[in-house]
Design an enzyme around this catalytic site. Structure first.
Site, mmCIF file in Angstrom:
data_model
loop_
_atom_site.group_PDB
_atom_site.id
_atom_site.type_symbol
_atom_site.label_atom_id
_atom_site.label_comp_id
_atom_site.label_asym_id
_atom_site.label_seq_id
_atom_site.Cartn_x
_atom_site.Cartn_y
_atom_site.Cartn_z
ATOM 1 N N GLU A 210 67.090 27.678 56.526
ATOM 2 C CA GLU A 210 67.183 26.219 56.489
ATOM 3 C C GLU A 210 67.050 25.813 55.025
ATOM 4 O O GLU A 210 65.950 25.804 54.471
ATOM 5 C CB GLU A 210 66.088 25.589 57.356
ATOM 6 C CG GLU A 210 66.150 25.987 58.824
ATOM 7 C CD GLU A 210 67.447 25.597 59.500
ATOM 8 O OE1 GLU A 210 68.085 24.606 59.055
ATOM 9 O OE2 GLU A 210 67.848 26.266 60.462
ATOM 10 N N CYS A 244 64.895 17.170 52.748
ATOM 11 C CA CYS A 244 66.139 17.933 52.600
ATOM 12 C C CYS A 244 67.349 17.207 53.169
ATOM 13 O O CYS A 244 68.479 17.467 52.750
ATOM 14 C CB CYS A 244 66.001 19.308 53.233
ATOM 15 S SG CYS A 244 65.567 19.273 54.988
#
Length: 469
Positions: A210, A244
Site C-alpha cells: 500500500e 496517502c
C-alpha cells in the site's frame, strides 16, 4: 543469528499447531482487539497528540472508529467468509465435490507507516486475524508515541503465542525482512516498498504493498466551486495533509483557478480561523525532517494563500500554490503536507492527458456538475480508487477495496477484501472412488473415440449471443 529468528520461529510453531485456524480463536482475538480500542481510547488520543498534534476528532475518527467498524464487520461476517465456496462442475465431475477453501497463509508480517500509525497496522491486522494467520506487527518508529503504546499494550490483549510486536528503525526492518514469512503487508513509500518487495522475492513470499503517489483532482468550470473548495481543503488539510489518498494537486483552467482561489481562502478561514496556527483543529508535521521537506516545496509557483511556517512547532499553514509548473519541485514528489498546488490546463482532455503521462496514482478526483465530465475522467484514467465531487470518502466504505495500482501499490484490503488478501484460495476437488468405467476414456491407450467423448464431457460452450454496442 538474526535477532528476530526466535520470535518468527515461535509464531511458526503456533501456526503449525493450528492454534489460529478455528473460528472460535479468530473471534476471541477480534473481540480482544475491540477491547483494546475501547480501553485504550485515552492513551491512543494522547499518543496521536504527542506524535503530530492530531486533533481529537480526527484521531477518534481515523484511528479508532474506522478500525472498530472493521472489527465489528469482520465479527458479523466471519462465518460466511470462512465457508467453502462451491463452484460449477463439468459433466465429468458431476458426482464429485468442487470448492474453494479459504486458508490462512501462515506467519504474516505487517509493517506500518507513521501517518496513521494505528489505523494502518490494525486494519490489516483485522484481516489477518479473521483469515486465521499468526502475525508479527512492526509499527513505525517515526510516530514514537504510538509505537510505544502499541508495543507496550497491544500484546497484552492478544494471544502471545500467535501475535507479537517488534520495534525499530530501518536497520531492524532490514534484519526483520531477512526472515521467511508466508505473507508481507507493507504500507509506506514506493521507495521503501521496492526494498520490501526485493526482500520478499528472496523467499518468494507473496505480499501487498500500500504505497502512495500524487493524486490529481480535476475541477471543471461548471463545478459548484464553494462545495468543491470546502471538500478540497478538508481532504488536503485532514491530518495536516499527511494522508496517502489526499488530493495532491489540482488541474483546472486559468479562469477556474481565478474563481477557485478565493473560494479556497474562504474555506480555510471557516475551518481554521484568521490565524490557522492557533487552531486546535490543524495537526503538525510528524518530524523536523518532514517539516523541512514540505517547506522546501513552497517555492513552486506562487503562494496564493497561506505559506507561513514555524519550524519550532513543525507548523505549515494551509497553503495554495498557483500557476505551478510540472517541472517544479512540488510536482516531483508526493507532498504529504497541507499544501495544494494548482496547474492550469485548457480542457478536461488536457487534464486527462496530464494525468496519464504520470505514474498511476492511489486516487483520482474530479469535481464537476456534468456527469459526462465525471464519466470521461473515470473511463480514461487509471488509479487505485476514484472519487467524484468529494475527497477521501471512498476509503470509508467497507464495501470498496482500498489499494493502489502500479507504483501506487499492489493488492487491496478493507472489509471482505482484507480477509481475501490474507487468505490463500485453495482449489479442492473431492472425487468418488470407483466408477472406473466412466474414467476409462481418459486412460491410455488413446483413440479418436475417447477424444470425442472427453470433448463432449468437458467442453465449455458459449451461452446465448453477445453483441458489443
Amino acid at each position: 543469528m538474526n535477532p528476530y529468528a526466535g520470535v518468527v520461529s515461535s509464531l511458526r510453531t503456533a501456526w503449525l499447531a493450528g492454534k489460529t485456524r478455528g473460528a472460535e480463536h479468530r473471534v476471541s482475538q477480534l473481540e480482544a482487539l475491540g477491547r483494546f480500542l475501547e480501553e485504550q481510547r485515552g492513551p491512543i488520543l494522547e499518543a496521536m497528540a504527542l506524535d503530530m498534534r492530531k486533533p481529537p476528532l480526527e484521531a477518534e475518527l481515523s484511528e479508532i472508529l474506522l478500525v472498530r467498524n472493521e472489527v465489528t464487520h469482520a465479527l458479523n461476517s466471519l462465518s460466511s467468509w470462512m465457508k467453502d465456496e462451491f463452484v460449477e462442475k463439468n459433466l465429468v465431475t458431476q458426482l464429485d465435490e468442487a470448492f474453494i477453501r479459504k486458508e490462512p497463509y501462515g506467519v504474516v508480517l505487517i509493517i506500518g507507516p507513521w501517518n496513521y500509525p494505528l489505523h494502518l497496522i490494525l486494519v490489516p491486522l483485522v484481516g489477518a486475524i479473521a483469515a486465521g494467520n499468526c502475525v508479527l506487527v512492526k509499527p513505525s518508529e517515526i510516530s514514537r508515541g504510538t509505537e510505544k503504546l502499541v508495543a507496550e499494550t497491544l500484546p497484552g490483549y492478544l494471544d502471545k503465542d500467535c501475535f507479537a510486536v517488534v520495534t525499530g528503525g530501518p536497520v531492524e526492518t532490514t534484519q526483520l525482512l531477512e526472515n521467511k514469512f508466508d505473507f508481507i503487508f507493507f504500507t509506506g513509500s514506493p521507495q521503501v516498498g521496492r526494498g520490501v518487495m526485493a526482500a520478499a522475492a528472496q523467499h518468494l513470499t507473496p505480499l501487498a504493498l500500500e504505497l502512495g503517489g500524487k493524486n490529481p483532482c480535476y475541477v471543471a468550470e461548471d463545478s459548484e466551486l464553494e462545495s468543491a473548495a470546502t471538500r478540497l481543503v478538508w481532504g488536503r488539510c485532514f491530518n495536516a495533509g499527511q494522508t496517502c489518498v489526499a488530493p495532491d494537486y489540482v488541474l483546472c483552467s486559468p479562469a477556474t483557478q481565478e474563481k477557485l482561489l478565493p473560494a479556497l481562502g474562504r474555506a480555510i478561514a471557516r475551518f481554521f480561523g484568521p490565524e490557522p496556527r492557533e487552531s486546535p483543529d490543524l495537526a503538525r508535521m510528524v518530524s523536523d525532517r518532514h517539516f523541512r521537506r514540505v517547506r522546501a516545496l513552497l517555492g513552486s509557483g506562487r503562494v496564493a494563500l497561506g505559506g507561513q511556517t514555524d519550524e519550532a512547532e513543525r507548523y505549515i499553514a494551509p497553503t495554495v500554490l498557483a500557476d505551478v509548473q510540472p517541472s517544479q519541485p512540488a510536482m516531483q514528489e508526493e507532498i504529504f503536507g497541507p499544501v495544494l498546488p494548482i496547474i492550469t490546463v485548457p480542457s478536461v482532455d488536457d487534464a486527462i492527458a496530464f494525468i496519464n503521462s504520470r505514474e498511476r496514482p492511489l486516487a483520482v478526483y474530479v469535481f464537476a456538475s456534468d456527469s459526462k465530465v465525471v464519466q470521461r475522467v473515470l473511463e480514461r484514467t487509471s488509479s487505485g480508487g476514484f472519487g467524484a465531487n468529494d475527497t477521501l470518502m471512498q476509503m470509508t466504505l467497507l464495501s470498496l477495496p482500498f489499494g493502489g495500482i502500479g507504483s501506487s501499490g499492489l493488492g487491496s484490503y478493507h472489509g471482505r477484501f482484507s480477509f481475501d488478501t490474507f487468505s490463500h484460495r485453495r482449489a479442492c476437488l473431492l472425487r468418488r472412488t470407483g466408477l472406473e468405467a466412466l474414467n476409462s476414456v481418459r486412460y491410455p491407450p488413446y483413440s479418436e473415440r475417447k477424444m470425442g467423448l472427453l470433448a463432449s464431457a468437458s467442453q465449455v460452450k458459449r451461452k446465448g449471443g453477445c453483441s458489443l454496442q
